[in-house]
Design a protein around this motif. Structure first.
Motif, PDB file in Angstrom:
ATOM      1  N   SER A  68      -8.497   6.883  -3.304  1.00 50.58           N
ATOM      2  CA  SER A  68      -7.861   7.017  -2.007  1.00 50.58           C
ATOM      3  C   SER A  68      -6.409   7.425  -2.271  1.00 50.58           C
ATOM      4  CB  SER A  68      -7.944   5.703  -1.230  1.00 50.58           C
ATOM      5  OG  SER A  68      -7.436   5.889   0.073  1.00 50.58           O
ATOM      6  N   LEU A  69      -5.565   7.325  -1.282  1.00 51.90           N
ATOM      7  CA  LEU A  69      -4.167   7.689  -1.470  1.00 51.90           C
ATOM      8  C   LEU A  69      -3.388   6.500  -2.030  1.00 51.90           C
ATOM      9  CD1 LEU A  69      -3.513   9.672   1.830  1.00 51.90           C
ATOM     10  CD2 LEU A  69      -4.382  10.513  -0.365  1.00 51.90           C
ATOM     11  N   PRO A  70      -2.350   6.753  -2.826  1.00 46.22           N
ATOM     12  CA  PRO A  70      -1.530   5.656  -3.350  1.00 46.22           C
ATOM     13  C   PRO A  70      -0.973   4.751  -2.257  1.00 46.22           C
ATOM     14  CG  PRO A  70      -1.015   7.682  -4.520  1.00 46.22           C
ATOM     15  CD  PRO A  70      -1.944   8.058  -3.392  1.00 46.22           C
ATOM     16  N   ILE A  71      -0.711   5.303  -1.085  1.00 47.86           N
ATOM     17  CA  ILE A  71      -0.160   4.508   0.004  1.00 47.86           C
ATOM     18  C   ILE A  71      -1.117   3.396   0.430  1.00 47.86           C
ATOM     19  CG2 ILE A  71      -1.027   5.925   1.930  1.00 47.86           C
ATOM     20  CD1 ILE A  71       1.725   5.601   3.227  1.00 47.86           C
ATOM     21  N   VAL A  72      -2.412   3.617   0.268  1.00 46.46           N
ATOM     22  CA  VAL A  72      -3.402   2.584   0.610  1.00 46.46           C
ATOM     23  C   VAL A  72      -3.261   1.389  -0.324  1.00 46.46           C
ATOM     24  CG1 VAL A  72      -5.860   2.040   0.661  1.00 46.46           C
ATOM     25  CG2 VAL A  72      -5.037   4.176   1.652  1.00 46.46           C
ATOM     26  N   THR A  73      -3.163   1.674  -1.621  1.00 46.56           N
ATOM     27  CA  THR A  73      -2.979   0.600  -2.589  1.00 46.56           C
ATOM     28  C   THR A  73      -1.666  -0.128  -2.358  1.00 46.56           C
ATOM     29  OG1 THR A  73      -4.194   1.936  -4.187  1.00 46.56           O
ATOM     30  CG2 THR A  73      -2.991   0.048  -5.047  1.00 46.56           C
ATOM     31  N   ASP A 106      -1.379  -4.242   5.863  1.00 47.46           N
ATOM     32  CA  ASP A 106      -1.757  -3.737   7.191  1.00 47.46           C
ATOM     33  C   ASP A 106      -2.946  -2.796   7.022  1.00 47.46           C
ATOM     34  OD1 ASP A 106      -1.985  -2.644   9.735  1.00 47.46           O
ATOM     35  OD2 ASP A 106       0.177  -2.598  10.062  1.00 47.46           O
ATOM     36  N   ASP A 107      -4.126  -3.266   7.449  1.00 49.69           N
ATOM     37  CA  ASP A 107      -5.331  -2.460   7.225  1.00 49.69           C
ATOM     38  C   ASP A 107      -5.459  -1.294   8.198  1.00 49.69           C
ATOM     39  OD1 ASP A 107      -6.022  -3.790   9.546  1.00 49.69           O
ATOM     40  OD2 ASP A 107      -7.628  -4.972   8.639  1.00 49.69           O
ATOM     41  N   LYS A 108      -4.520  -1.142   9.126  1.00 51.20           N
ATOM     42  CA  LYS A 108      -4.572   0.017  10.024  1.00 51.20           C
ATOM     43  C   LYS A 108      -4.337   1.325   9.279  1.00 51.20           C
ATOM     44  CE  LYS A 108      -1.657  -1.424  13.268  1.00 51.20           C
ATOM     45  NZ  LYS A 108      -1.442  -2.864  12.961  1.00 51.20           N
ATOM     46  N   ILE A 109      -3.754   1.243   8.070  1.00 52.39           N
ATOM     47  CA  ILE A 109      -3.563   2.457   7.284  1.00 52.39           C
ATOM     48  C   ILE A 109      -4.908   3.084   6.938  1.00 52.39           C
ATOM     49  CG2 ILE A 109      -3.452   1.180   5.100  1.00 52.39           C
ATOM     50  CD1 ILE A 109      -1.521   4.426   5.970  1.00 52.39           C
ATOM     51  N   TYR A 110      -5.935   2.259   6.743  1.00 46.66           N
ATOM     52  CA  TYR A 110      -7.272   2.779   6.449  1.00 46.66           C
ATOM     53  C   TYR A 110      -7.783   3.614   7.621  1.00 46.66           C
ATOM     54  CZ  TYR A 110      -7.448  -0.627   2.602  1.00 46.66           C
ATOM     55  OH  TYR A 110      -7.200  -1.358   1.471  1.00 46.66           O
ATOM     56  N   GLU A 111      -7.575   3.116   8.828  1.00 49.01           N
ATOM     57  CA  GLU A 111      -8.028   3.825  10.023  1.00 49.01           C
ATOM     58  C   GLU A 111      -7.330   5.171  10.157  1.00 49.01           C
ATOM     59  OE1 GLU A 111      -7.564   1.347  13.448  1.00 49.01           O
ATOM     60  OE2 GLU A 111      -8.278  -0.450  12.401  1.00 49.01           O
TER      61      GLU A 111
END
Length: 233
Positions: free
Chosen positions: A75-80, A86-91
């Protein structure tokens, strides 16, 4: 002469190694030992595009950045970096993937040799936005330190205030703040400054060009080689 070129990470392992060493040295100066975008597993990832600043003759590396796309492996480094807060980044990322793909500009750094020339604060981020036009993406993310938020705004990015505390997170250390920014449509540069919009469009139209750039330390010539070789994503 300074050259700025782009390539898929697996195509130039030696340059990737120089990139990693230079970036790590800079992070250590600021007392940062761990940062998600500095993991080394991207070096054999076809979905990682490296932007390299180097001396064209000696191949000494002065800085760089990466444009990381979502892949089956990563995935993107920002997810890690912020997903656990804040799990809204996944959405957000999934939404953009469904629209046509997304990426992140990350790992941006420059060495002391070119400090004050505007390479880290202006040129690398501009190139990152410019080359997204060659990629199967419709948007980009960037996790900005306070000093680089203005850079993101100049490029037309907006702060994702639905995330964290009005877009802010404590990262990569508890005493440092990072801001999540996104360019929702890489073709829509209406929020960028006139100067940045013009330079981005010029680099998209003509990826190979010689430009006299100017920074706080004066003018210098740059050869841009931004056409990404062997791109078949």
């Amino acid at each position: 002469m300074i050259q700025i070129r782009t390539f898929k990470a697996p195509d130039d392992p030696e340059a990737c190694e120089k990139f990693i060493i230079g970036h790590q040295k800079l992070l250590e100066i600021f007392g940062i030992s761990k940062i998600t975008s500095n993991r080394q597993d991207w070096v054999d990832d076809e979905h990682t595009i490296v932007i390299l600043v180097e001396d064209k003759d000696t191949r000494a590396v002065y800085g760089g950045a990466r444009v990381q796309m979502v892949s089956d492996r990563f995935s993107l480094p920002i997810v890690t970096a912020i997903g656990k807060y804040d799990d809204k980044i996944y959405e957000m990322i999934n939404e953009d993937q469904q629209r046509g793909g997304t990426c992140e500009i990350c790992g941006l750094w420059n060495s002391r040799e070119v400090a004050g020339m505007g390479i880290g604060s202006y040129i690398l981020s501009r190139v990152g936005v410019a080359i997204t036009k060659q990629l199967p993406v419709v948007s980009l993310f960037v996790l900005c330190a306070p000093i680089t938020v203005k850079m993101g705004l100049r490029l037309g990015c907006t702060i994702e205030r639905e995330l964290g505390n009005d877009g802010l997170f404590y990262y990569p250390k508890d005493d440092l703040i990072a801001t999540v920014m996104r360019l929702k449509n890489i073709d829509d540069l209406s929020l960028a400054t006139d100067m940045e919009r013009g330079k981005i469009l010029s680099l998209r139209q003509d990826p190979h060009q010689f430009v006299v750039e100017s920074g706080p330390k004066g003018a210098f010539e740059v050869e841009y080689n931004l056409g990404i070789p062997h791109l078949s994503l």
